[in-house]
Design a protein around this motif. Sequence first.
Motif, mmCIF file in Angstrom:
data_model
loop_
_atom_site.group_PDB
_atom_site.id
_atom_site.type_symbol
_atom_site.label_atom_id
_atom_site.label_comp_id
_atom_site.label_asym_id
_atom_site.label_seq_id
_atom_site.Cartn_x
_atom_site.Cartn_y
_atom_site.Cartn_z
ATOM 1 N N LEU A 1 0.813 -1.217 0.000
ATOM 2 C CA LEU A 1 0.000 0.000 0.000
ATOM 3 C C LEU A 1 0.847 1.268 0.000
ATOM 4 O O LEU A 1 0.327 2.362 -0.200
ATOM 5 N N LEU A 2 2.143 1.124 0.221
ATOM 6 C CA LEU A 2 3.045 2.277 0.262
ATOM 7 C C LEU A 2 3.498 2.656 -1.139
ATOM 8 O O LEU A 2 3.463 1.835 -2.063
ATOM 9 N N THR A 3 3.964 3.895 -1.266
ATOM 10 C CA THR A 3 4.545 4.323 -2.538
ATOM 11 C C THR A 3 5.881 3.615 -2.740
ATOM 12 O O THR A 3 6.471 3.096 -1.782
ATOM 13 N N GLU A 4 6.366 3.625 -3.959
ATOM 14 C CA GLU A 4 7.657 2.988 -4.239
ATOM 15 C C GLU A 4 8.778 3.620 -3.413
ATOM 16 O O GLU A 4 9.629 2.920 -2.876
ATOM 17 N N ARG A 5 8.774 4.932 -3.297
ATOM 18 C CA ARG A 5 9.820 5.625 -2.528
ATOM 19 C C ARG A 5 9.722 5.263 -1.050
ATOM 20 O O ARG A 5 10.742 5.036 -0.394
ATOM 21 N N GLN A 6 8.515 5.188 -0.525
ATOM 22 C CA GLN A 6 8.345 4.798 0.869
ATOM 23 C C GLN A 6 8.855 3.374 1.100
ATOM 24 O O GLN A 6 9.523 3.090 2.092
ATOM 25 N N LYS A 7 8.555 2.483 0.159
ATOM 26 C CA LYS A 7 9.043 1.104 0.265
ATOM 27 C C LYS A 7 10.565 1.058 0.248
ATOM 28 O O LYS A 7 11.174 0.338 1.036
ATOM 29 N N GLN A 8 11.169 1.825 -0.664
ATOM 30 C CA GLN A 8 12.629 1.844 -0.743
ATOM 31 C C GLN A 8 13.232 2.308 0.576
ATOM 32 O O GLN A 8 14.148 1.674 1.104
ATOM 33 N N CYS A 9 12.725 3.413 1.090
ATOM 34 C CA CYS A 9 13.246 3.956 2.350
ATOM 35 C C CYS A 9 13.049 2.965 3.492
ATOM 36 O O CYS A 9 13.963 2.726 4.292
ATOM 37 N N PHE A 10 11.862 2.382 3.561
ATOM 38 C CA PHE A 10 11.557 1.439 4.634
ATOM 39 C C PHE A 10 12.494 0.233 4.571
ATOM 40 O O PHE A 10 13.060 -0.182 5.591
ATOM 41 N N GLU A 11 12.638 -0.340 3.401
ATOM 42 C CA GLU A 11 13.475 -1.531 3.262
ATOM 43 C C GLU A 11 14.934 -1.236 3.586
ATOM 44 O O GLU A 11 15.601 -2.047 4.235
ATOM 45 N N LEU A 12 15.430 -0.091 3.146
ATOM 46 C CA LEU A 12 16.819 0.251 3.441
ATOM 47 C C LEU A 12 17.033 0.476 4.936
ATOM 48 O O LEU A 12 18.061 0.088 5.488
ATOM 49 N N LYS A 13 16.053 1.072 5.600
ATOM 50 C CA LYS A 13 16.193 1.316 7.040
ATOM 51 C C LYS A 13 15.986 0.051 7.855
ATOM 52 O O LYS A 13 16.795 -0.283 8.717
ATOM 53 N N TYR A 14 14.891 -0.643 7.615
ATOM 54 C CA TYR A 14 14.520 -1.753 8.493
ATOM 55 C C TYR A 14 15.050 -3.115 8.059
ATOM 56 O O TYR A 14 15.196 -4.000 8.889
ATOM 57 N N HIS A 15 15.327 -3.294 6.788
ATOM 58 C CA HIS A 15 15.849 -4.578 6.329
ATOM 59 C C HIS A 15 17.362 -4.559 6.165
ATOM 60 O O HIS A 15 18.011 -5.590 6.316
ATOM 61 N N GLN A 16 17.910 -3.381 5.816
ATOM 62 C CA GLN A 16 19.359 -3.304 5.631
ATOM 63 C C GLN A 16 20.044 -2.483 6.714
ATOM 64 O O GLN A 16 21.261 -2.336 6.699
ATOM 65 N N ASP A 17 19.255 -1.916 7.639
ATOM 66 C CA ASP A 17 19.765 -1.189 8.799
ATOM 67 C C ASP A 17 20.675 -0.009 8.427
ATOM 68 O O ASP A 17 21.675 0.250 9.081
ATOM 69 N N GLY B 1 14.146 14.304 3.212
ATOM 70 C CA GLY B 1 13.243 13.559 2.329
ATOM 71 C C GLY B 1 13.090 12.118 2.779
ATOM 72 O O GLY B 1 11.992 11.561 2.748
ATOM 73 N N VAL B 2 14.198 11.517 3.196
ATOM 74 C CA VAL B 2 14.161 10.144 3.704
ATOM 75 C C VAL B 2 13.319 10.098 4.974
ATOM 76 O O VAL B 2 12.437 9.241 5.125
ATOM 77 N N TYR B 3 13.573 11.044 5.879
ATOM 78 C CA TYR B 3 12.835 11.101 7.133
ATOM 79 C C TYR B 3 11.337 11.242 6.873
ATOM 80 O O TYR B 3 10.522 10.541 7.479
ATOM 81 N N ASP B 4 10.973 12.128 5.972
ATOM 82 C CA ASP B 4 9.559 12.356 5.653
ATOM 83 C C ASP B 4 8.914 11.094 5.071
ATOM 84 O O ASP B 4 7.795 10.730 5.455
ATOM 85 N N ASN B 5 9.606 10.434 4.157
ATOM 86 C CA ASN B 5 9.065 9.209 3.558
ATOM 87 C C ASN B 5 8.913 8.095 4.592
ATOM 88 O O ASN B 5 7.908 7.378 4.592
ATOM 89 N N LEU B 6 9.891 7.958 5.466
ATOM 90 C CA LEU B 6 9.787 6.943 6.512
ATOM 91 C C LEU B 6 8.654 7.256 7.476
ATOM 92 O O LEU B 6 7.890 6.362 7.861
ATOM 93 N N SER B 7 8.525 8.516 7.852
ATOM 94 C CA SER B 7 7.448 8.913 8.769
ATOM 95 C C SER B 7 6.083 8.625 8.157
ATOM 96 O O SER B 7 5.191 8.096 8.833
ATOM 97 N N ARG B 8 5.917 8.974 6.886
ATOM 98 C CA ARG B 8 4.645 8.717 6.213
ATOM 99 C C ARG B 8 4.381 7.219 6.090
ATOM 100 O O ARG B 8 3.255 6.751 6.290
ATOM 101 N N ALA B 9 5.411 6.463 5.762
ATOM 102 C CA ALA B 9 5.263 5.012 5.624
ATOM 103 C C ALA B 9 4.861 4.382 6.958
ATOM 104 O O ALA B 9 3.911 3.584 7.020
ATOM 105 N N GLU B 10 5.562 4.729 8.018
ATOM 106 C CA GLU B 10 5.265 4.178 9.335
ATOM 107 C C GLU B 10 3.849 4.550 9.762
ATOM 108 O O GLU B 10 3.097 3.709 10.265
#
Length: 115
Positions: A17-33, A49-58
């Motif tokens: 349900l997330l945008t592609e950019r939100q998915k990218q940010c989420f995966e890099l933060k939570y899956h690749q640390d 921009g990363v912070y905003d995308n992660l906040s929106r995704a979460e």
Amino acid sequence: MDSTVKLVLLYDYYGDLLTERQKQCFELKYHQDLSLAEIAQELHVSRQGVYDNLSRAESELLKVEEKTGCARRDQDCRRVAAKIRELAQPLAAHSDGDVRLAAARLMEAAASLEE
């Protein structure tokens, strides 16, 4: 449950349900640390921009779970299935064949709850 574990679980359920950019940010933060700075460098965007995308995704993941409760119900179902298996296990060795058969059926039903 730890908030990071909860978010990763919710991502497994609702990540599409997330945008592609939100998915990218989420995966890099939570899956690749990766840190926000590392993600920003990887995606050629600002740290903000990363912070905003992660906040929106979460926020989106939590909002969808609050409305649907699918992840919570699934986890509850898995806990109940584990409890059923735990209680049926001793019955599987019972001397009465009918009791053993009932225990096997209970364990099959518990396994099907987890699929």
